[in-house]
Scaffold this motif. Structure first.
Motif, mmCIF file in Angstrom:
data_model
loop_
_atom_site.group_PDB
_atom_site.id
_atom_site.type_symbol
_atom_site.label_atom_id
_atom_site.label_comp_id
_atom_site.label_asym_id
_atom_site.label_seq_id
_atom_site.Cartn_x
_atom_site.Cartn_y
_atom_site.Cartn_z
ATOM 1 N N ARG A 36 -2.572 0.412 -4.359
ATOM 2 C CA ARG A 36 -1.999 -0.881 -4.032
ATOM 3 C C ARG A 36 -1.297 -1.458 -5.247
ATOM 4 O O ARG A 36 -1.759 -1.309 -6.365
ATOM 5 C CB ARG A 36 -3.093 -1.837 -3.563
ATOM 6 C CG ARG A 36 -3.557 -1.512 -2.167
ATOM 7 C CD ARG A 36 -4.919 -2.115 -1.855
ATOM 8 N NE ARG A 36 -5.300 -1.923 -0.468
ATOM 9 C CZ ARG A 36 -5.628 -0.768 0.081
ATOM 10 N NH1 ARG A 36 -5.605 0.321 -0.640
ATOM 11 N NH2 ARG A 36 -5.969 -0.681 1.351
ATOM 12 N N GLU A 57 2.231 -1.541 4.406
ATOM 13 C CA GLU A 57 2.492 -0.163 4.015
ATOM 14 C C GLU A 57 3.895 -0.077 3.407
ATOM 15 O O GLU A 57 4.815 -0.763 3.857
ATOM 16 C CB GLU A 57 2.418 0.761 5.236
ATOM 17 C CG GLU A 57 1.087 0.748 5.955
ATOM 18 C CD GLU A 57 0.040 1.592 5.257
ATOM 19 O OE1 GLU A 57 0.423 2.548 4.565
ATOM 20 O OE2 GLU A 57 -1.152 1.274 5.406
ATOM 21 N N VAL A 68 0.870 -1.176 0.000
ATOM 22 C CA VAL A 68 0.000 0.000 0.000
ATOM 23 C C VAL A 68 0.905 1.223 0.000
ATOM 24 O O VAL A 68 1.659 1.454 0.943
ATOM 25 C CB VAL A 68 -0.929 0.010 1.239
ATOM 26 C CG1 VAL A 68 -1.828 1.234 1.210
ATOM 27 C CG2 VAL A 68 -1.738 -1.264 1.321
ATOM 28 N N ASN A 98 0.039 7.126 -1.336
ATOM 29 C CA ASN A 98 -1.167 7.737 -1.900
ATOM 30 C C ASN A 98 -2.404 6.834 -1.791
ATOM 31 O O ASN A 98 -3.468 7.176 -2.274
ATOM 32 C CB ASN A 98 -0.933 8.139 -3.358
ATOM 33 C CG ASN A 98 -0.721 6.946 -4.279
ATOM 34 O OD1 ASN A 98 -0.858 5.798 -3.888
ATOM 35 N ND2 ASN A 98 -0.363 7.234 -5.522
ATOM 36 N N GLY A 99 -2.228 5.647 -1.172
ATOM 37 C CA GLY A 99 -3.352 4.739 -0.970
ATOM 38 C C GLY A 99 -3.509 3.677 -2.046
ATOM 39 O O GLY A 99 -4.282 2.744 -1.880
#
Length: 153
Positions: free
Chosen positions: A58, A104, A52, A55-56
């Motif tokens: 994936r 993350e 992830v 910027n979000g």
């Protein structure tokens, strides 16, 4: 296991062996319908967690990107390729054993910094300066002091 020739669902295992590399099981099979023989291999399928980004979004984990980051930080440094491979394997193992389906990108960055700190202090500072987005000399001095303290028992 379906026969690849006639698609019959009943096949018999004639012989089972571990492959020469030790990473797979080789099975010789015979179809109960058409009597043809074929070989199958059973291997472990390891699925790395998705990454992830900040910027979000994936994306799939890419070992080549990991290697590229390490090699950029280690550019012109006296670190053996085998040590880099070991570091990459260590990071991948930590990701696999975490049991997480998503991680993350920052977590991967921290793992990279741990490995670089162990491999080469200069490469660690190079990577940290970009990763942590150093903006002034004091941040560089703090990072250098941190590495210097780790060296003194």
């Amino acid at each position: 296991m379906k026969c690849p020739f006639c698609q019959h669902g009943d096949t018999q295992v004639l012989d089972t062996r571990v492959s020469e590399e030790g990473d797979a099981i080789r099975r010789r099979r015979r179809c109960g319908k058409c009597d043809k023989r074929f070989t199958t291999y059973e291997r472990i399928e390891l699925i790395m967690p998705a990454v992830v980004k900040k910027n979000g979004s994936r994306t799939e984990f890419a070992a080549d990107k990991l290697r590229g980051s390490l090699m950029l930080a280690l550019r012109k440094r006296p670190v053996a390729a085998a040590s880099v491979d070991t570091a990459i394997a260590s990071i991948q193992e930590k990701l696999l054993t975490s049991g997480l389906r998503e991680v993350e990108s920052g977590y991967i960055g921290e793992l990279v910094m741990q490995e670089l700190k162990r491999l080469d202090k200069i490469a660690y500072i190079r990577f940290a300066s970009v990763y942590k987005n150093f903006e002034d000399l004091a941040e560089f001095q703090d990072a250098i002091a941190e590495v210097g303290q780790a060296r003194k028992p």
